[in-house]
Design an enzyme around this catalytic site. Structure first.
Site, PDB file in Angstrom:
ATOM      1  N   GLU A 236      62.147   0.463  -9.634  1.00 51.45           N
ATOM      2  CA  GLU A 236      62.854  -0.566  -8.892  1.00 51.45           C
ATOM      3  C   GLU A 236      62.295  -0.539  -7.469  1.00 51.45           C
ATOM      4  O   GLU A 236      62.250   0.534  -6.851  1.00 51.45           O
ATOM      5  CB  GLU A 236      64.367  -0.263  -8.873  1.00 51.45           C
TER       6      GLU A 236
ATOM      7  N   ARG B  82      64.711  14.770 -16.236  1.00 48.01           N
ATOM      8  CA  ARG B  82      64.144  14.382 -14.956  1.00 48.01           C
ATOM      9  C   ARG B  82      63.621  15.618 -14.242  1.00 48.01           C
ATOM     10  O   ARG B  82      64.031  16.744 -14.543  1.00 48.01           O
ATOM     11  CB  ARG B  82      65.175  13.664 -14.093  1.00 48.01           C
TER      12      ARG B  82
ATOM     13  N   LYS C 148      66.069   8.116  -4.326  1.00 50.02           N
ATOM     14  CA  LYS C 148      65.618   7.145  -3.333  1.00 50.02           C
ATOM     15  C   LYS C 148      66.730   6.795  -2.351  1.00 50.02           C
ATOM     16  O   LYS C 148      66.479   6.603  -1.173  1.00 50.02           O
ATOM     17  CB  LYS C 148      65.146   5.867  -4.039  1.00 50.02           C
TER      18      LYS C 148
HETATM   19  P1  ATP Z   1      66.222   7.337  -7.811  1.00 48.28           P
HETATM   20  O1  ATP Z   1      67.442   7.941  -8.397  1.00 48.28           O
HETATM   21  O2  ATP Z   1      65.382   8.266  -7.018  1.00 48.28           O
HETATM   22  O3  ATP Z   1      66.471   6.046  -7.100  1.00 48.28           O
HETATM   23  P2  ATP Z   1      65.576   5.819 -10.038  1.00 48.28           P
HETATM   24  O4  ATP Z   1      65.601   6.329 -11.426  1.00 48.28           O
HETATM   25  O5  ATP Z   1      66.696   4.948  -9.628  1.00 48.28           O
HETATM   26  O6  ATP Z   1      65.335   7.013  -9.072  1.00 48.28           O
HETATM   27  P3  ATP Z   1      63.555   3.951 -10.571  1.00 48.28           P
HETATM   28  O7  ATP Z   1      62.712   3.187  -9.636  1.00 48.28           O
HETATM   29  O8  ATP Z   1      64.540   3.242 -11.406  1.00 48.28           O
HETATM   30  O9  ATP Z   1      64.265   5.056  -9.715  1.00 48.28           O
HETATM   31  O10 ATP Z   1      62.643   4.897 -11.467  1.00 48.28           O
HETATM   32  C1  ATP Z   1      61.493   4.469 -12.134  1.00 48.28           C
HETATM   33  C2  ATP Z   1      61.228   5.428 -13.261  1.00 48.28           C
HETATM   34  O11 ATP Z   1      61.064   6.751 -12.768  1.00 48.28           O
HETATM   35  C3  ATP Z   1      62.373   5.467 -14.237  1.00 48.28           C
HETATM   36  O12 ATP Z   1      61.845   5.385 -15.535  1.00 48.28           O
HETATM   37  C4  ATP Z   1      63.026   6.787 -13.995  1.00 48.28           C
HETATM   38  O13 ATP Z   1      63.586   7.313 -15.150  1.00 48.28           O
HETATM   39  C5  ATP Z   1      61.855   7.641 -13.496  1.00 48.28           C
HETATM   40  N1  ATP Z   1      62.344   8.721 -12.638  1.00 48.28           N
HETATM   41  C6  ATP Z   1      63.085   8.606 -11.525  1.00 48.28           C
HETATM   42  N2  ATP Z   1      63.394   9.810 -11.012  1.00 48.28           N
HETATM   43  C7  ATP Z   1      62.811  10.725 -11.820  1.00 48.28           C
HETATM   44  C8  ATP Z   1      62.762  12.159 -11.840  1.00 48.28           C
HETATM   45  N3  ATP Z   1      63.369  12.883 -10.895  1.00 48.28           N
HETATM   46  N4  ATP Z   1      62.067  12.751 -12.830  1.00 48.28           N
HETATM   47  C9  ATP Z   1      61.445  12.024 -13.778  1.00 48.28           C
HETATM   48  N5  ATP Z   1      61.456  10.683 -13.822  1.00 48.28           N
HETATM   49  C10 ATP Z   1      62.133  10.027 -12.865  1.00 48.28           C
HETATM   50 MG    MG Z   2      67.008   3.335 -11.155  1.00 44.68          MG
END
Ligand code: ATP
Ligand code: MG
Length: 566
Positions: A38, A264, A274
Site C-alpha cells: 500500500e 512476518r 509503517k
Molecule cells: P505495515 O504494518 O508496516 O504498514 P503492511 O502489511 O500494512 O505493513 P503493506 O504495504 O500492506 O504493509 O505490505 C505489503 C506486503 O508486505 C504485504 O504482503 C505484507 O504482508 C508484507 N509485509 C508487511 N510487513 C511484513 C513483515 N514484517 N514481514 C513480512 N512481510 C511483511
Molecule cells: Mg497493509
C-alpha cells in the site's frame, strides 16, 4: 540472483515444497506471485522478506512476480510513496518487468463485481454508522446481530449503491456489505464492509470516485484479474482467507488464487510498522524515512547496507508459519559477511590526536604501499603518504594505562600500520591538562612494519598524515531503540503506542566533526561502503559537501552474532 543460488542447497521451506508438489501434479503452467504494497509509507526490512519471497519464487520457478500497488485508501496514499517503493525494490535487485499494476486501475471492474454481488443477493447497502456496525458485530464469544437493512431487495440495494457512487450521500452514511453470516465464528465473515464512501482525492484517479473498495474485496479480485497462482501474505490474514475465498466463489471467478500465510519478520530493537515509522518521521524524531537509523530500505541504503546483505538475511531467516523475532545481530552478521569480502580498506582517524615524530627529516613525505582489500587480491594496492606530523585515534593513547591496554602510552612502542614502529617519549598538554600532542621517535629500520631484530610490539594503530589527510564529519549510529521490543516497553510503561518516539535511544546518533581521512577517501563514490580500518564500515552520506564529506558508520567490525548463536 547470484546470492540465492549460493544457498540453493538449503532445506526447502513449506511454500517451495508446496509449489514443487503442485507443479509435479501439473496444476500450474506458470507460477505467478505479486508483491502488493500500500503506498502509504516507505518499505521496511519486513517488506524485504516478502519481496525476496515473492520475486524469489518467480525467479526460481521461472514464473513472474507482479508489483501491484494496493492503493484503495486515498486519504493515506501518495505518489511519493509509489516512487520510493519502486526505487527500493529495484535497489534490492528485483525487476517486475512489464508487470506493474495498481488496484486503482481496476476501480471500474471492482465496482462492476460489487454490483454483481448485489444482483446475486450476496451484498446489500447498509445504513448503519461505522460505530453501530462495530457494536452489532459481536465478539469472539457472542454472535453479532443482523443489520436492519440486511433483507432489503437486490433492486433497492443496487439503486442505493449507484447513488452512493454518484455522490448522493455523505461519507459514512451508507456502506456496501457482504451478506454472509452474523453468527460466524470468524468475525471477518460477519457481513464485512466491501465498499465505503470516501471524499478524498486519489493520487491517481483524482475525484473520479467517491466510493472505494475495502481490502478484502479489492485484494482477492485483483489477484484473480492478474492470474496470480500463489497469493502470499502474513499470518494476520489467516482469518481473511475465508473471505478471500468467499468473494471469489460468490462471483464464480475463473481464476481462484491460493492464499498462503507465512510469519512476518520481526526484528529486535526496532519497529516494523509503517504507521509507527510514519509517526517518527512526522514528529521529527528522526530526520526522515531515510534516516540511517530507520529499519526502512531507504534508511539502510543510506546507512551503507549492500542489497546483497539484505537478500542473504531474508534467505537465512527463511519462511515458516510460526511467529518469532529475529535478533538484529543476525542482520549485522550478514552485513559484515558481505562487506568483509567487498569493502575497500582505508585509514580514517575519527577523533584525532596529534602525533609528531621528532626524529623525522623535516618536510619529508614518504609514500607507503597499502593493501586495498586483504580478502580480494584483485583490489590491488594504493599509496599512503607518511610524514613526521600525524594523527592517531585519541582512544589509542592512555597516559596511565591499565594492565591490558597495549596501545600507546608514555615509553611504549607500537606499530603504525604499513609504516614504522614509533615510541612515545613525551606528552604535551594544554592549560586544562588535556593531552593535545604526543612526541614520538621512529625506528627507520622498521619500514613496512617489521623489526630487523625481531622485537615485538603488541599493538598496530591506524593513522593519517596531518597535511595529506582530508577533513570529514562522521556519524556513528547505535540501535534506534535500546529496548529489544520497544512497542512492548512503551505499553508496559502505561503510555500509549504513539509515545514510541520518546523511547528512542538518545545515544543512537553521535556526530564527530573533526575526523581526518587518508587522501584516497576523497575519491569514494556515493553508495559504496568501505572499511575504515579498526573502526568499522562507512559510506558517504548525501549531506556531504564539496568541502566536507559526511560519512555514516554502517556497522562496527565486531560480530556479536557468532557469540549469540552459541
Ligand atoms: P505495515 O504494518 O508496516 O504498514 P503492511 O502489511 O500494512 O505493513 P503493506 O504495504 O500492506 O504493509 O505490505 C505489503 C506486503 O508486505 C504485504 O504482503 C505484507 O504482508 C508484507 N509485509 C508487511 N510487513 C511484513 C513483515 N514484517 N514481514 C513480512 N512481510 C511483511
Ligand atoms: Mg497493509
Amino acid at each position: 540472483m547470484g546470492s540465492s543460488e549460493d544457498k540453493a542447497d538449503k532445506p526447502r521451506d513449506f511454500v517451495r515444497k508446496l509449489i514443487d508438489k503442485e507443479l509435479a501434479e501439473g496444476r500450474h503452467d506458470e507460477i505467478v506471485t505479486r508483491f502488493p504494497p500500500e503506498p502509504n509509507g516507505y518499505l521496511h526490512i519486513g517488506h524485504a522478506k516478502s519481496i525476496c519471497l515473492n520475486f524469489g519464487l518467480a525467479g526460481e520457478f521461472g514464473g513472474r512476480c507482479h508489483l501491484r500497488f494496493d492503493d484503495t485508501n486515498p486519504s493515506a496514499e501518495d505518489t511519493e510513496y509509489v516512487d520510493s517503493i519502486k526505487a527500493d525494490i529495484a535497489w534490492l535487485g528485483f525487476d517486475w518487468g512489464q508487470h506493474l499494476y495498481f488496484a486503482s486501475d481496476y476501480y471500474q471492474r471492482l465496482y462492476d463485481c460489487a454490483e454483481e454481488l448485489v444482483r446475486r443477493g450476496r451484498a446489500y447497502v447498509c445504513e448503519l454508522s461505522a460505530e453501530q456496525v462495530r457494536e452489532q458485530r459481536g465478539t469472539l464469544t457472542r454472535p453479532g446481530s443482523d443489520s436492519p437493512w440486511r433483507e432489503r431487495s437486490a433492486e433497492e440495494s443496487l439503486d442505493l449503491f449507484r447513488r452512493m457512487r454518484a455522490g448522493e450521500f455523505e461519507a459514512g452514511s451508507h456502506t456496501l456489505r457482504a451478506r454472509i453470516d452474523m453468527a460466524s465464528p470468524r468475525i471477518v465473515m460477519r457481513d464485512p464492509v466491501l465498499y465505503r464512501i470516501q471524499r478524498a482525492s486519489h493520487h491517481r484517479t483524482g475525484d473520479d470516485w467517491c466510493v472505494y473498495p475495502m481490502y478484502d474485496l479489492a485484494h482477492c479480485l485483483s489477484d484473480s484479474f492478474e492470474g496470480i497462482t500463489h497469493s502470499l501474505c502474513t499470518l494476520e490474514f489467516a482469518d481473511n482467507k475465508a473471505l478471500y475465498d468467499w468473494v471469489l466463489d460468490a462471483l464464480d471467478s475463473e481464476c481462484h488464487p491460493q492464499q498462503i500465510e507465512f510469519a512476518r519478520l520481526n526484528l529486535t530493537h526496532t519497529v516494523m510498522s509503517k504507521r509507527v515509522l510514519r509517526g517518527l518521521v512526522e514528529e521529527g524524531k528522526v530526520s526522515g524515512w531515510d534516516d540511517p537509523r530507520m529499519p526502512t530500505l531507504s534508511g539502510m541504503r543510506r546507512r551503507g547496507y549492500p542489497p546483497a546483505a539484505i537478500r542473504n538475511f531474508c534467505l537465512g531467516v527463511g519462511v515458516t508459519r510460526s511467529d518469532n523475532t529475529v535478533q538484529y545481530e543476525q542482520l549485522e552478521h550478514e552485513l559484515r559477511q558481505e562487506l568483509n569480502s567487498s569493502a575497500t580498506r582505508l585509514m580514517g582517524v575519527l577523533d584525532p590526536l596529534k602525533l609528531t615524530i621528532t626524529n623525522w627529516p623535516e618536510g619529508k613525505v614518504e609514500q607507503l604501499t597499502a593493501i586495498n582489500n586483504p580478502e580480494d587480491e584483485s583490489a590491488g594496492t594504493r599509496e599512503l603518504p607518511f610524514s613526521g606530523s600525524l594523527y592517531v585515534e585519541r582512544e589509542d593513547f592512555m597516559e596511565d594505562p591499565p594492565r591490558k591496554f597495549f596501545r600507546l602510552s608514555p615509553g611504549r612502542e607500537v606499530r603504525l600500520r604499513y609504516a614504522y614502529f614509533v615510541t612515545c617519549n613525551e606528552v604535551v598538554k594544554n592549560d586544562e591538562g588535556e593531552v593535545i600532542e604526543l612526541l614520538c621517535s621512529y625506528d627507520p629500520a622498521t619500514r613496512g612494519g617489521d623489526s630487523p631484530d625481531g622485537r615485538k610490539v603488541k599493538a598496530t594503530l591506524h593513522w593519517v598524515s596531518a597535511e595529506q589527510s582530508v577533513p570529514a564529519r562522521v556519524r556513528l549510529y547505535d540501535r534506534l531503540f535500546t529496548a529489544e521490543n520497544p512497542l512492548a516497553q512503551v505499553a508496559a510503561s502505561g503510555k500509549d503506542g504513539n509515545k514510541i518516539g520518546d523511547a528512542i535511544n538518545p545515544d543512537s546518533l553521535l556526530e564527530l566533526s573533526q575526523s581526518r581521512l587518508e587522501p584516497a577517501a576523497a575519491d569514494l563514490k556515493a553508495g559504496v561502503t568501505c572499511q575504515f580500518e579498526r573502526k568499522g564500515y562507512f559510506c558517504l552520506d548525501p549531506d556531504s559537501t564539496a568541502d566536507l564529506p559526511v560519512f555514516n558508520r554502517t556497522v562496527t567490525l565486531r560480530d556479536a552474532w557468532a557469540r549469540l548463536r552459541k
